[in-house]
Design a protein around this motif. Structure first.
Motif, PDB file in Angstrom:
ATOM      1  N   VAL A 250    -115.158  -1.629  62.492  1.00 56.67           N
ATOM      2  CA  VAL A 250    -114.411  -2.667  63.206  1.00 56.67           C
ATOM      3  C   VAL A 250    -114.077  -2.157  64.595  1.00 56.67           C
ATOM      4  CG1 VAL A 250    -113.469  -3.580  61.061  1.00 56.67           C
ATOM      5  CG2 VAL A 250    -112.156  -1.871  62.352  1.00 56.67           C
ATOM      6  N   GLY A 251    -113.607  -3.087  65.431  1.00 55.01           N
ATOM      7  CA  GLY A 251    -113.321  -2.766  66.817  1.00 55.01           C
ATOM      8  C   GLY A 251    -111.911  -2.275  67.047  1.00 55.01           C
ATOM      9  N   ASP A 252    -111.237  -2.885  68.028  1.00 55.50           N
ATOM     10  CA  ASP A 252    -109.998  -2.343  68.568  1.00 55.50           C
ATOM     11  C   ASP A 252    -108.774  -2.637  67.698  1.00 55.50           C
ATOM     12  OD1 ASP A 252    -111.569  -1.619  70.787  1.00 55.50           O
ATOM     13  OD2 ASP A 252    -111.307  -3.618  71.652  1.00 55.50           O
ATOM     14  N   VAL A 253    -108.111  -1.555  67.311  1.00 60.96           N
ATOM     15  CA  VAL A 253    -106.791  -1.650  66.671  1.00 60.96           C
ATOM     16  C   VAL A 253    -105.775  -1.459  67.784  1.00 60.96           C
ATOM     17  CG1 VAL A 253    -105.198  -0.637  65.004  1.00 60.96           C
ATOM     18  CG2 VAL A 253    -107.647  -0.778  64.472  1.00 60.96           C
ATOM     19  N   MET A 254    -105.138  -2.544  68.208  1.00 61.27           N
ATOM     20  CA  MET A 254    -104.218  -2.513  69.333  1.00 61.27           C
ATOM     21  C   MET A 254    -102.762  -2.396  68.840  1.00 61.27           C
ATOM     22  SD  MET A 254    -106.576  -2.777  71.578  1.00 61.27           S
ATOM     23  CE  MET A 254    -105.538  -2.775  73.036  1.00 61.27           C
ATOM     24  N   MET A 255    -101.864  -2.157  69.795  1.00 58.54           N
ATOM     25  CA  MET A 255    -100.448  -2.091  69.450  1.00 58.54           C
ATOM     26  C   MET A 255     -99.624  -2.715  70.573  1.00 58.54           C
ATOM     27  SD  MET A 255     -98.207  -1.617  67.323  1.00 58.54           S
ATOM     28  CE  MET A 255     -99.553  -1.367  66.151  1.00 58.54           C
ATOM     29  N   HIS A 256     -99.608  -4.049  70.555  1.00 59.80           N
ATOM     30  CA  HIS A 256     -98.817  -4.777  71.530  1.00 59.80           C
ATOM     31  C   HIS A 256     -97.357  -4.886  71.080  1.00 59.80           C
ATOM     32  CE1 HIS A 256    -102.952  -6.286  72.531  1.00 59.80           C
ATOM     33  NE2 HIS A 256    -102.488  -6.020  73.744  1.00 59.80           N
ATOM     34  N   GLU A 257     -96.524  -5.231  72.026  1.00 59.64           N
ATOM     35  CA  GLU A 257     -95.084  -5.319  71.735  1.00 59.64           C
ATOM     36  C   GLU A 257     -94.799  -6.291  70.597  1.00 59.64           C
ATOM     37  OE1 GLU A 257     -91.775  -3.340  72.556  1.00 59.64           O
ATOM     38  OE2 GLU A 257     -93.350  -3.324  74.093  1.00 59.64           O
ATOM     39  N   ALA A 258     -95.520  -7.417  70.572  1.00 59.88           N
ATOM     40  CA  ALA A 258     -95.297  -8.399  69.511  1.00 59.88           C
ATOM     41  C   ALA A 258     -95.655  -7.833  68.141  1.00 59.88           C
ATOM     42  CB  ALA A 258     -96.111  -9.659  69.788  1.00 59.88           C
ATOM     43  N   GLN A 259     -96.649  -6.971  68.081  1.00 55.51           N
ATOM     44  CA  GLN A 259     -97.016  -6.340  66.809  1.00 55.51           C
ATOM     45  C   GLN A 259     -95.932  -5.356  66.362  1.00 55.51           C
ATOM     46  OE1 GLN A 259    -100.983  -5.392  68.693  1.00 55.51           O
ATOM     47  NE2 GLN A 259    -101.639  -5.535  66.553  1.00 55.51           N
ATOM     48  N   LEU A 260     -95.377  -4.614  67.312  1.00 53.70           N
ATOM     49  CA  LEU A 260     -94.279  -3.698  66.985  1.00 53.70           C
ATOM     50  C   LEU A 260     -93.067  -4.463  66.471  1.00 53.70           C
ATOM     51  CD1 LEU A 260     -94.433  -1.232  70.020  1.00 53.70           C
ATOM     52  CD2 LEU A 260     -94.606  -0.598  67.610  1.00 53.70           C
ATOM     53  N   ASP A 261     -92.721  -5.543  67.167  1.00 49.64           N
ATOM     54  CA  ASP A 261     -91.557  -6.326  66.762  1.00 49.64           C
ATOM     55  C   ASP A 261     -91.741  -6.911  65.365  1.00 49.64           C
ATOM     56  OD1 ASP A 261     -90.462  -5.769  69.222  1.00 49.64           O
ATOM     57  OD2 ASP A 261     -90.994  -7.711  70.120  1.00 49.64           O
ATOM     58  N   ALA A 262     -92.952  -7.388  65.067  1.00 45.82           N
ATOM     59  CA  ALA A 262     -93.205  -7.990  63.758  1.00 45.82           C
ATOM     60  C   ALA A 262     -93.130  -6.970  62.637  1.00 45.82           C
ATOM     61  CB  ALA A 262     -94.574  -8.666  63.752  1.00 45.82           C
ATOM     62  N   ALA A 263     -93.456  -5.723  62.926  1.00 49.14           N
ATOM     63  CA  ALA A 263     -93.479  -4.686  61.889  1.00 49.14           C
ATOM     64  C   ALA A 263     -92.141  -3.974  61.731  1.00 49.14           C
ATOM     65  CB  ALA A 263     -94.561  -3.648  62.209  1.00 49.14           C
ATOM     66  N   ALA A 264     -91.233  -4.166  62.681  1.00 48.34           N
ATOM     67  CA  ALA A 264     -89.957  -3.448  62.646  1.00 48.34           C
ATOM     68  C   ALA A 264     -89.116  -3.877  61.440  1.00 48.34           C
ATOM     69  CB  ALA A 264     -89.189  -3.691  63.941  1.00 48.34           C
ATOM     70  N   ARG A 265     -88.561  -2.895  60.757  1.00 48.64           N
ATOM     71  CA  ARG A 265     -87.633  -3.112  59.646  1.00 48.64           C
ATOM     72  C   ARG A 265     -86.373  -2.318  59.988  1.00 48.64           C
ATOM     73  NH1 ARG A 265     -91.291  -6.018  59.245  1.00 48.64           N
ATOM     74  NH2 ARG A 265     -92.640  -6.461  57.457  1.00 48.64           N
ATOM     75  N   PRO A 266     -85.419  -2.966  60.644  1.00 48.04           N
ATOM     76  CA  PRO A 266     -84.237  -2.245  61.126  1.00 48.04           C
ATOM     77  C   PRO A 266     -83.597  -1.390  60.032  1.00 48.04           C
ATOM     78  CG  PRO A 266     -84.226  -4.475  61.960  1.00 48.04           C
ATOM     79  CD  PRO A 266     -85.359  -4.390  60.979  1.00 48.04           C
ATOM     80  N   GLY A 267     -83.399  -0.138  60.360  1.00 46.36           N
ATOM     81  CA  GLY A 267     -82.809   0.796  59.416  1.00 46.36           C
ATOM     82  C   GLY A 267     -83.786   1.342  58.392  1.00 46.36           C
ATOM     83  N   GLU A 268     -85.018   0.827  58.366  1.00 42.52           N
ATOM     84  CA  GLU A 268     -86.003   1.253  57.367  1.00 42.52           C
ATOM     85  C   GLU A 268     -87.317   1.740  57.985  1.00 42.52           C
ATOM     86  OE1 GLU A 268     -86.658  -1.910  54.651  1.00 42.52           O
ATOM     87  OE2 GLU A 268     -84.539  -2.163  54.137  1.00 42.52           O
ATOM     88  N   GLY A 269     -87.483   1.565  59.275  1.00 46.74           N
ATOM     89  CA  GLY A 269     -88.735   1.974  59.908  1.00 46.74           C
ATOM     90  C   GLY A 269     -89.620   0.777  60.223  1.00 46.74           C
TER      91      GLY A 269
END
Length: 423
Positions: A86-105
């Motif tokens: 597969v091609g590009d695995v990116m890490m945009h701000e929206a992806q970080l925000d969607a994955a954030a679990r406050p207090g859990e990582g």
């Protein structure tokens, strides 16, 4: 009339003659018997003292007397390995925000949950990791233009089926040389193999080989540039840390991999112009060098859109014909990009098959069209064909039309050169 005395003497002479005759006959018979006895005895002794034939002679006699069956030839059973890339695995701000679990990582698994079965449908899966990984100094995780992701991204990729990542790309120095080293540590901790970056010159010179199901794959990973960040990094980043295309001697590298036991060689290049759907002259020139060196598969990334793929046949320096698979760009695999063509990509599949006369051949090349869309704030990658007629739950009509168009566009771009796969 004869006298009685004369008659008696005549009878005596006759009796003597008869007696002598009988004795002679008996002596002759005895002589014959004794001769026969000694003849038989001597024959028996000769038989007992005669030398036995040597084992070699005996074996030869048996070989002549007993027909040996012809050896049965063992049917050739080729080794094979099926690979998906597969091609590009990116890490945009929206992806970080969607994955954030406050207090859990962080939890990136929802971004790959729907595509994981497709990634796992091969013996080995390769991706382009276009971000650094791990907190560096006092800088937080970030998206464009200086990508930096938490280690949980690697965990999600590994659990989804990715096993090898190339890190030779223009964002690998987004946290400079030390950040690159930290990324390497995190990639290794996640259990992923990698290529394109090195901790030392000695490591750069070592052949990079991974073994999959008894087949040894030589990996060549290079990037065109690193956004000028090598000038702001430790000099070792440019000297040996990153593999740059302009420094590469592909013929020597391929020879080194072959001598180290590589059955096939795969090159993953980070090259080309962004957002262009056709390969440029530089990509074609580098491809010609790679093909002349005997590379079996050429993969590409960086344009963030899909570019054509297909088989190429060349004549090597020794006059032999060589066929290779070339995919100039696999497009984005997972990102928050939404411009036309950037929200889709392909999973390229191919099988390396051992040949009875030696070497491996690329067979059954095909691709799975993929689509990355935002659902409930999560940018998730899905196989596109299963949803071509009926949209997945939560997808708007407008998004569904974009999915359908992405399938039509990439299929037309490939021009029937590769098989279209559903999942």
């Amino acid at each position: 009339m004869a006298s009685p005395r004369k008659h008696s003497q005549k009878q005596d002479r006759r009796a003597a003659i008869v007696f002598c005759t009988v004795v002679a006959v008996l002596l002759l018979a005895l002589a014959l018997l004794l001769g026969w006895f000694f003849f038989l005895r001597s024959t028996g002794e000769d038989a007992q003292t005669a030398p036995s034939p040597s084992p070699t002679v005996a074996a030869a006699v048996r070989a002549v007397d007993t027909p040996v069956p012809e050896p049965t030839a063992t049917p050739f059973s080729p080794r094979t390995v099926t690979i998906r890339a597969v091609g590009d695995v990116m890490m945009h701000e929206a992806q970080l925000d969607a994955a954030a679990r406050p207090g859990e990582g962080y939890d990136f698994s929802p971004q790959y949950a729907d595509i994981a079965p497709s990634l796992m449908a091969a013996d080995y899966t390769i991706a382009n990791l276009e971000t650094t990984v791990g907190l560096y100094s006092d800088q937080p995780y970030s998206g464009f233009p200086m990508f930096n992701a938490p280690p949980e991204l690697l965990t999600a990729l590994r659990e989804a089926g990715v096993e090898f990542v190339t890190m030779a790309n223009n964002h690998i120095l987004d946290r400079f040389y030390d950040g690159m080293l930290l990324t390497m540590d995190n990639v290794e901790a996640a259990g992923l193999a990698y290529g394109g970056v090195n901790r030392s010159k000695e490591e750069q010179l070592e052949p990079n080989i991974v073994e999959v199901g008894g087949v040894k794959l030589g990996m060549l990973c290079y990037t065109d540039y690193t956004n000028g960040l090598e000038k702001r990094s430790d000099p070792q980043a440019r000297e040996s840390g990153v593999n740059y295309i302009e420094d590469a001697d592909f013929a020597a590298e391929v020879q080194k991999l072959r001598e180290a036991g590589a059955d096939a060689v795969i090159a993953y290049m980070h090259w080309g112009r962004e957002y262009r759907r056709e390969a440029n002259d530089e990509q074609r020139a580098v491809t010609d060098r790679l093909l002349a060196a005997g590379v079996d598969v050429i993969l590409g990334s960086h344009p963030h859109v899909v570019q054509p793929a297909g088989m190429r046949e060349v004549t090597l320096a020794d006059g032999t014909k060589h066929e290779a698979l070339v995919a100039y760009s696999l497009g984005n695999f997972n990102s928050a990009m939404t411009d036309e063509y950037t929200d889709s990509g392909i999973i390229l599949e191919f099988t390396l098959v051992e040949q009875e006369e030696g070497g491996f051949k690329v067979e059954d090349a095909g691709f799975v069209p993929t689509y990355c869309w935002e659902v409930d704030g999560v940018f998730t990658t899905i196989p596109a064909l299963p949803y071509y007629d009926e949209a997945p739950e939560g997808m708007s009509d407008a998004q569904h039309q974009r999915l359908r168009k992405s399938v039509d566009d990439v299929t037309a771009l490939m021009g029937g050169r590769l098989t279209v796969l559903e999942t």
